[in-house]
Design an enzyme around this catalytic site. Structure first.
Site, mmCIF file in Angstrom:
data_model
loop_
_atom_site.group_PDB
_atom_site.id
_atom_site.type_symbol
_atom_site.label_atom_id
_atom_site.label_comp_id
_atom_site.label_asym_id
_atom_site.label_seq_id
_atom_site.Cartn_x
_atom_site.Cartn_y
_atom_site.Cartn_z
ATOM 1 N N CYS A 125 -28.501 30.070 43.056
ATOM 2 C CA CYS A 125 -29.334 29.821 41.883
ATOM 3 C C CYS A 125 -30.516 30.774 41.903
ATOM 4 O O CYS A 125 -30.870 31.319 42.941
ATOM 5 C CB CYS A 125 -29.827 28.374 41.836
ATOM 6 S SG CYS A 125 -30.273 27.908 40.138
ATOM 7 N N LYS A 202 -23.633 18.409 36.380
ATOM 8 C CA LYS A 202 -24.989 18.267 36.918
ATOM 9 C C LYS A 202 -25.926 17.828 35.807
ATOM 10 O O LYS A 202 -26.071 18.527 34.799
ATOM 11 C CB LYS A 202 -25.450 19.601 37.511
ATOM 12 C CG LYS A 202 -26.908 19.597 37.960
ATOM 13 C CD LYS A 202 -27.266 20.859 38.713
ATOM 14 C CE LYS A 202 -28.745 20.904 39.037
ATOM 15 N NZ LYS A 202 -29.099 22.094 39.816
ATOM 16 N N ARG A 212 -37.392 20.009 44.637
ATOM 17 C CA ARG A 212 -38.118 21.153 44.056
ATOM 18 C C ARG A 212 -39.349 21.469 44.888
ATOM 19 O O ARG A 212 -39.741 22.626 45.011
ATOM 20 C CB ARG A 212 -38.482 20.866 42.603
ATOM 21 C CG ARG A 212 -37.231 20.848 41.734
ATOM 22 C CD ARG A 212 -37.537 20.532 40.290
ATOM 23 N NE ARG A 212 -36.289 20.343 39.549
ATOM 24 C CZ ARG A 212 -36.216 19.886 38.319
ATOM 25 N NH1 ARG A 212 -37.324 19.580 37.666
ATOM 26 N NH2 ARG A 212 -35.054 19.733 37.726
ATOM 27 N N ARG A 224 -35.539 21.578 32.515
ATOM 28 C CA ARG A 224 -34.213 22.184 32.580
ATOM 29 C C ARG A 224 -33.240 21.536 31.590
ATOM 30 O O ARG A 224 -32.028 21.629 31.731
ATOM 31 C CB ARG A 224 -33.652 22.067 33.997
ATOM 32 C CG ARG A 224 -34.551 22.613 35.106
ATOM 33 C CD ARG A 224 -33.720 23.043 36.313
ATOM 34 N NE ARG A 224 -34.419 23.172 37.570
ATOM 35 C CZ ARG A 224 -35.301 24.127 37.873
ATOM 36 N NH1 ARG A 224 -35.627 25.040 36.982
ATOM 37 N NH2 ARG A 224 -35.857 24.172 39.071
ATOM 38 N N CYS A 226 -32.378 22.212 28.640
ATOM 39 C CA CYS A 226 -31.543 23.060 27.788
ATOM 40 C C CYS A 226 -30.361 23.654 28.538
ATOM 41 O O CYS A 226 -29.552 24.372 27.947
ATOM 42 C CB CYS A 226 -32.371 24.159 27.124
ATOM 43 S SG CYS A 226 -33.507 23.491 25.908
ATOM 44 N N LYS A 255 -23.404 15.301 40.164
ATOM 45 C CA LYS A 255 -24.742 15.266 40.754
ATOM 46 C C LYS A 255 -25.740 14.777 39.727
ATOM 47 O O LYS A 255 -25.704 15.288 38.601
ATOM 48 C CB LYS A 255 -25.074 16.685 41.218
ATOM 49 C CG LYS A 255 -26.499 16.921 41.625
ATOM 50 C CD LYS A 255 -26.719 18.393 41.850
ATOM 51 C CE LYS A 255 -28.157 18.637 42.203
ATOM 52 N NZ LYS A 255 -28.474 20.032 42.329
ATOM 53 N N SER A 282 -32.039 14.579 46.540
ATOM 54 C CA SER A 282 -33.281 14.343 47.272
ATOM 55 C C SER A 282 -33.964 13.035 46.888
ATOM 56 O O SER A 282 -34.487 12.321 47.745
ATOM 57 C CB SER A 282 -34.229 15.523 47.057
ATOM 58 O OG SER A 282 -34.463 15.735 45.678
ATOM 59 N N TYR A 321 -28.374 14.424 52.774
ATOM 60 C CA TYR A 321 -29.415 14.715 53.760
ATOM 61 C C TYR A 321 -29.366 13.725 54.924
ATOM 62 O O TYR A 321 -30.028 13.929 55.930
ATOM 63 C CB TYR A 321 -30.800 14.668 53.097
ATOM 64 C CG TYR A 321 -30.923 15.644 51.940
ATOM 65 C CD1 TYR A 321 -31.147 16.993 52.177
ATOM 66 C CD2 TYR A 321 -30.786 15.220 50.615
ATOM 67 C CE1 TYR A 321 -31.235 17.899 51.130
ATOM 68 C CE2 TYR A 321 -30.879 16.108 49.558
ATOM 69 C CZ TYR A 321 -31.094 17.452 49.823
ATOM 70 O OH TYR A 321 -31.173 18.346 48.786
HETATM 71 C C1 PBG Z 1 -31.487 24.228 41.943
HETATM 72 C C2 PBG Z 1 -31.035 22.951 42.553
HETATM 73 C C3 PBG Z 1 -31.596 21.687 42.417
HETATM 74 C C4 PBG Z 1 -30.897 20.853 43.287
HETATM 75 C C5 PBG Z 1 -29.905 21.618 43.887
HETATM 76 N N1 PBG Z 1 -29.983 22.911 43.428
HETATM 77 C C6 PBG Z 1 -32.773 21.240 41.613
HETATM 78 C C7 PBG Z 1 -32.756 21.427 40.166
HETATM 79 O O1 PBG Z 1 -31.730 21.741 39.557
HETATM 80 O O2 PBG Z 1 -33.826 21.286 39.583
HETATM 81 C C8 PBG Z 1 -31.200 19.417 43.523
HETATM 82 C C9 PBG Z 1 -30.857 18.900 44.869
HETATM 83 C C10 PBG Z 1 -31.603 17.684 45.309
HETATM 84 O O3 PBG Z 1 -32.412 17.094 44.555
HETATM 85 O O4 PBG Z 1 -31.370 17.267 46.452
HETATM 86 N N2 PBG Z 1 -30.804 24.639 40.826
HETATM 87 ZN ZN ZN Z 2 -31.856 26.414 39.947
#
Ligand code: PBG
Ligand code: ZN
Length: 336
Positions: A125, A202, A212, A224, A226, A255, A282, A321
């Protein structure tokens, strides 16, 4: 004389531990069902605690080996790497996502030598590496430039694959990224050596907050919504999974996990041919951790229950985790 008809007596099937296990034959948790997410920092010797995720650290490449060795001895089979730039500069196109100073690229080379049997997946990413913190490249007006984004993301995917990643897991949610990554891997003659795990389904979730903070990847403006899916959108969830399969995804992911188990079940039922991953994100980690810490729940009992719910809903692998704790739970001194 009992008043309950014989065939309506359920207790007769569950009075012994083994009888209870036979009642849930397909929802076992083993080390094969777990993938451990790891934050890799550009500070070689760091082991940096993450305030929003107690018990989780950002590791420099030199502290990865002592952390992983005991987990692998306990059966750990796969990891998912996230790069976290602390010193590396951020810019509009995420130059350091795949520069030679990127901590994931540096870690891959070492991990493949240290742990030849460990399966290594890499999150792909832009958000940790862009100055605006969004997951794609932006036009001057602030909207996503989708074409430029998927081109950049597929370049990064190839670099990770060349550095030794065996799975590429794009989490950006740009349109067409799976097809673009597959094509780029093919052009690099790597299509048969790398699996693409699509974060197909997702959702734009409030449960990513602690992450984050951990990966220093929060958007600097806006949100995010959009590009990630609206939490109520059954239809888009179905279309996203079908599209990513059509573009060549090897595996699918839903997810977050716990709030989306209906989507997990639907995705598995619609695409039973594909391994399905669920990401216990998380915020889910933090809720269970703090709930247990404050005495509301017993962590191991509730965690086991939550993991079983994900397996029951159709998850083949759970990204969590809690993996180190679960590995310990799987090998207790005495089970009963
Ligand atoms: C980044 C990404 C995120 C997560 C995994 N890759 C955050 C987001 O999309 O804002 C979330 C993972 C987590 O919360 O454990 N694109
Ligand atoms: Zn990202």
């Amino acid at each position: 004389m009992t008043t309950v008809a014989a065939k309506h007596i359920l207790h007769s099937g569950i009075f012994h531990p083994l009888l209870r296990e036979w009642q849930s034959p397909n929802v076992e948790i083993t080390s094969k069902n777990l993938m451990y997410p790891i934050f890799v920092l550009d500070d070689a010797d760091a082991k940096d605690p993450i305030a929003s995720m107690p018990g989780i650290y950002r590791y420099g490449i030199n502290s990865l080996k002592p952390m992983l060795e005991p987990l692998i001895a306990k059966g750990l089979q796969s990891v998912l790497l996230f790069g976290v730039p602390n010193h590396l500069a951020k810019d509009k196109v995420g130059t350091n996502a795949d520069s030679s100073r990127n901590p994931v690229i540096q870690a891959l080379k070492l991990l493949r030598v240290w742990f030849p049997n460990l399966l290594i997946a890499c999150d792909v990413c832009l958000c940790p590496y862009t100055d605006h913190g969004h997951c794609g490249i932006l036009r001057p007006n602030g909207h996503i430039d989708n074409e430029a984004s998927i081109k950049r993301i597929s370049e990064i995917a190839v670099k990770y694959a060349q550095a030794g990643a065996q799975m590429i897991a794009p989490s950006d949610m740009m349109d067409g990224r799976i097809g673009a990554i597959k094509k780029a891997l093919e052009a690099a003659n790597m299509s048969n050596q790398v699996a693409v795990l699509s974060y197909a389904v997702k959702f734009a979730s409030g449960l990513y907050g602690p992450f984050r903070d951990a990966s220093k990847s929060a958007p600097q403006f806006g949100d995010r919504k959009c590009y990630q899916l609206p939490p109520g959108s059954n239809g888009l969830a179905t279309r996203a999974a079908a599209r990513d399969i059509a573009e060549g995804a090897d595996m699918l992911m839903v997810k977050p996990g716990l709030a989306y188990l209906d989507v997990v079940r639907h995705t598995k039922d619609t695409h039973p041919e594909y391994p399905l991953f669920v990401y216990q994100v998380s915020g889910e980690y933090a809720m269970l951790y703090h709930g247990a810490k404050n005495g509301a729940i017993n962590l191991e009992i509730v965690l086991d229950e939550v993991l079983l719910s994900m397996r029951r809903a159709g998850a083949d692998c759970i990204i969590t985790y809690f993996t180190p704790l679960i590995l310990d739970m799987l090998h207790p001194k005495s089970k009963y």
